[in-house]
Motif scaffolding. Structure first.
Motif, PDB file in Angstrom:
ATOM      1  N   GLY A 102      -8.520   3.138   3.502  1.00 46.33           N
ATOM      2  CA  GLY A 102      -9.399   2.696   4.337  1.00 46.33           C
ATOM      3  C   GLY A 102     -10.040   1.460   3.761  1.00 46.33           C
ATOM      4  N   PHE A 103     -10.833   1.608   2.550  1.00 39.85           N
ATOM      5  CA  PHE A 103     -11.654   0.873   1.939  1.00 39.85           C
ATOM      6  C   PHE A 103     -10.949  -0.502   1.537  1.00 39.85           C
ATOM      7  N   LEU A 108      -7.504   8.746   2.437  1.00 40.59           N
ATOM      8  CA  LEU A 108      -7.914   8.079   3.504  1.00 40.59           C
ATOM      9  C   LEU A 108      -9.216   6.983   3.343  1.00 40.59           C
ATOM     10  N   VAL A 109      -9.746   7.449   2.404  1.00 42.80           N
ATOM     11  CA  VAL A 109     -11.055   6.816   2.304  1.00 42.80           C
ATOM     12  C   VAL A 109     -10.616   5.500   1.303  1.00 42.80           C
ATOM     13  N   SER A 113       0.978  -1.296  -0.108  1.00 45.07           N
ATOM     14  CA  SER A 113       0.058  -0.110   0.068  1.00 45.07           C
ATOM     15  C   SER A 113       0.884   1.455  -0.009  1.00 45.07           C
ATOM     16  N   PHE A 164      -8.186  -1.524   2.809  1.00 40.26           N
ATOM     17  CA  PHE A 164      -7.692  -2.342   3.884  1.00 40.26           C
ATOM     18  C   PHE A 164      -8.944  -3.293   4.521  1.00 40.26           C
ATOM     19  N   ALA A 165      -9.995  -2.514   4.488  1.00 37.87           N
ATOM     20  CA  ALA A 165     -11.245  -3.425   5.018  1.00 37.87           C
ATOM     21  C   ALA A 165     -11.466  -4.389   3.996  1.00 37.87           C
TER      22      ALA A 165
END
Length: 86
Positions: free
Chosen positions: A69-70, A65-66, A35, A72-73
């Motif tokens: 974050g997505f 960030l979005v 990443s 990684f989710a």
């Protein structure tokens, strides 16, 4: 970005499925490193595309960030799914 990221997530999920929970630490750091590399290369080679979002009032920090974050989710969700299959 998305294709390479999904490929890395898929490789991590298959590795987690075959080798089990003890691989989680290695896969986590591998995914985090990938990443970071993706972030570096996309920032370096696609600077001109950020102007569109800046004009909409969305900062580069919010975009990353979005997105990360997505990503990684999805990674964690796939590992949980693979852990439940075992």
């Amino acid at each position: 970005y998305a294709l390479f990221s999904l490929l890395i997530t898929g490789v991590c999920a298959v590795s987690f499925l075959y080798y089990g929970v003890f691989m989680f630490g290695i896969l986590f750091w591998f995914r985090l490193g990938c990443s970071g590399l993706i972030f570096f290369f996309v920032n370096a080679y696609n600077q001109q595309y950020y102007y569109y979002y800046a004009n909409l009032g969305i900062s580069k920090k919010s975009l990353w960030l979005v997105t990360l974050g997505f990503d990684f989710a999805v990674f964690v969700g796939l590992l949980v799914l693979c852990g439940g299959l075992k």
